[in-house]
Design an enzyme around this catalytic site. Sequence first.
Site, PDB file in Angstrom:
ATOM      1  N   ASP A 243       0.856  -1.175   0.000  1.00 18.53           N
ATOM      2  CA  ASP A 243       0.000   0.000   0.000  1.00 18.53           C
ATOM      3  C   ASP A 243       0.898   1.233   0.000  1.00 18.53           C
ATOM      4  OD1 ASP A 243      -2.203   1.642   0.119  1.00 18.53           O
ATOM      5  OD2 ASP A 243      -2.872   1.009   2.114  1.00 18.53           O
ATOM      6  N   HIS A 244       0.404   2.318  -0.546  1.00 24.03           N
ATOM      7  CA  HIS A 244       1.140   3.585  -0.472  1.00 24.03           C
ATOM      8  C   HIS A 244       0.887   4.228   0.886  1.00 24.03           C
ATOM      9  CE1 HIS A 244       0.831   3.707  -5.106  1.00 24.03           C
ATOM     10  NE2 HIS A 244       2.062   3.403  -4.779  1.00 24.03           N
TER      11      HIS A 244
ATOM     12  N   TRP B 283      -4.973   4.319   0.570  1.00 28.62           N
ATOM     13  CA  TRP B 283      -6.030   3.328   0.281  1.00 28.62           C
ATOM     14  C   TRP B 283      -5.804   2.666  -1.073  1.00 28.62           C
ATOM     15  CZ3 TRP B 283      -8.798   8.346   1.203  1.00 28.62           C
ATOM     16  CH2 TRP B 283      -8.853   8.646   2.568  1.00 28.62           C
ATOM     17  N   HIS B 284      -4.538   2.252  -1.302  1.00 29.08           N
ATOM     18  CA  HIS B 284      -4.174   1.586  -2.555  1.00 29.08           C
ATOM     19  C   HIS B 284      -3.715   0.153  -2.281  1.00 29.08           C
ATOM     20  CE1 HIS B 284      -3.184   5.815  -4.372  1.00 29.08           C
ATOM     21  NE2 HIS B 284      -4.483   5.573  -4.318  1.00 29.08           N
ATOM     22  N   GLN B 285      -4.468  -0.600  -1.519  1.00 27.35           N
ATOM     23  CA  GLN B 285      -4.077  -1.970  -1.186  1.00 27.35           C
ATOM     24  C   GLN B 285      -3.973  -2.809  -2.459  1.00 27.35           C
ATOM     25  OE1 GLN B 285      -5.597  -3.574   2.689  1.00 27.35           O
ATOM     26  NE2 GLN B 285      -7.204  -2.079   2.311  1.00 27.35           N
TER      27      GLN B 285
END
Length: 545
Positions: free
Chosen positions: A321-322, A471-473
Amino acid sequence: MKRTVELMTEAEARSEKQDALREYSGNDFDFIVCGGGSSGSVVAARLAEDGNARVLLLEAGGDDAAESVSDPSRWPLNLGSERDWGFSGEPTPRLNGRRLPLSMGKGLGGGSSINVMVWARGHKEDWNHFAAEAGDEAWGYESVLGYYRRIEDWRGAPDPLRRGTGGPVYVAQPDSPQPVAQALVDAAGLAGIPVFDSPNGEMMEGAGGASIAELRIRGGKRESVFRSYVYPLMARPNLTVLTNALVTRLVLDGKTVIGVDVLLDGEHRQYRARCETVLSLGAVHTPKVLMQSGIGPKEELQAHGIPVVQHLPGVGRNHQDHIAFGCTWAYRKPEGIGGGGCEATLYWKSDSRLRQPDILQCQLEFAVPSPAEVEVETPEHGWTMFAGLAQPKSRGRLRLSGPAADDPILIEPNSLSEPEDMAAALAAVELCREVGNSEAFTPLIKGETAPRMRDRAGMIDFIRRSAVTYWHQSCTAKMGRDWMSVVDNRLKVYGIEGLRIADASIMPRITVGNTMAPCVVIGERAADMIRLQHGLSPARNSEHG
């Protein structure tokens, strides 16, 4: 007026058709696509374009009719609502034991219906890495440029090599960016960072740079991937879209997936797929459904009494994630907010020897409150820049808490567990402060409110206390050829027939920047391969057949 009536009639026709299909859609389809987000919407629409294929699209959430979806400025209202899965990470040691809130879109459009609408296509080296991991040049940058030319309806300066027009995905920069957005670009230039007309294209082939953002907003309204791909086809009799349809398990005949078990409005249903089933449930629910169907690490399955169908140790591993750290400044006076509030972005390297940017700076034109642990007062009027890690080295994992659909998945982000990530975080915050305190902002800001000047130990403490995610899982069912890979270059699950995965979980590593655009490409690639295998007509405007 006539045109308005026509549009209403078209909308009513789509609604009536889908109501009828929901009432009685039957149980047998050619293709079942699980998940109506940024990849699943693409797969379902591209398969349904061929009128000979009967397609079922299943979405666990509801529709996308809320004003908080269509109005770009209201996207924060979706966080924590029924349109957000609202996951929470397990306590993370390197974040002082904090639990990270992990929002994820729930409803038609998935993340593309609740996100900040930034179109970020990934770096050239991202796609070349995908190709190397998959052993397939069709995943490489040159091939992916062809996909972007097909899918984009780019409204900026012409770039025939890198940009497309006339595709389903409307992409444009804001007509009149707010002064704070232009100040960010100007400040980056003063810091020696190259400034580009577009954050995609040439800028994502080299060291990075700064630019006004590209957004999925048309006429003041959000353009979700669902609206771009699926909605225009919803009056077709061969496409069924079911909302409030939670996929609980895959139905298997030996090692062949033949359908799915679903809770439709809370009632059990089973649907069969004659050709293929596609999981596009995202990086959390795709591995959960795989594991609860007996596909995954055998020790994880056996611990919960789940019979092992296929031992795949990589399912739920490689979580990425970021992660970001909010730096905030107070305005001299209230300033306007354009679109969704994100109109400028910056990518750069913490080390010049890197092959691609590892720092992601995303500006928001309003002050974002820091986590309570930071103990910093948020200005009433201000702006925040998230100093983010574009290429984190830390890897997390997902674990089951039980065998049932309502047993929550356990997400262990493991953020900042690798020393390289802390080094990059310190560089990211330092760059953020240099840019944010530039003379380019002098007419707009009174001063920095977070993190302000600190020694190294104090800055490390700030980073651990302030860390949030974009929120880039992703990456939890990765594509590749090693023993931890879950899918091959065709997105087929190893050892299982009739099943592909098309969502962010197949990424071998997370892409530089927001993940919506790469997910659209993943959906397009999946649809192309499925259509070719089953003799369906090529996608419209296809360069890849």
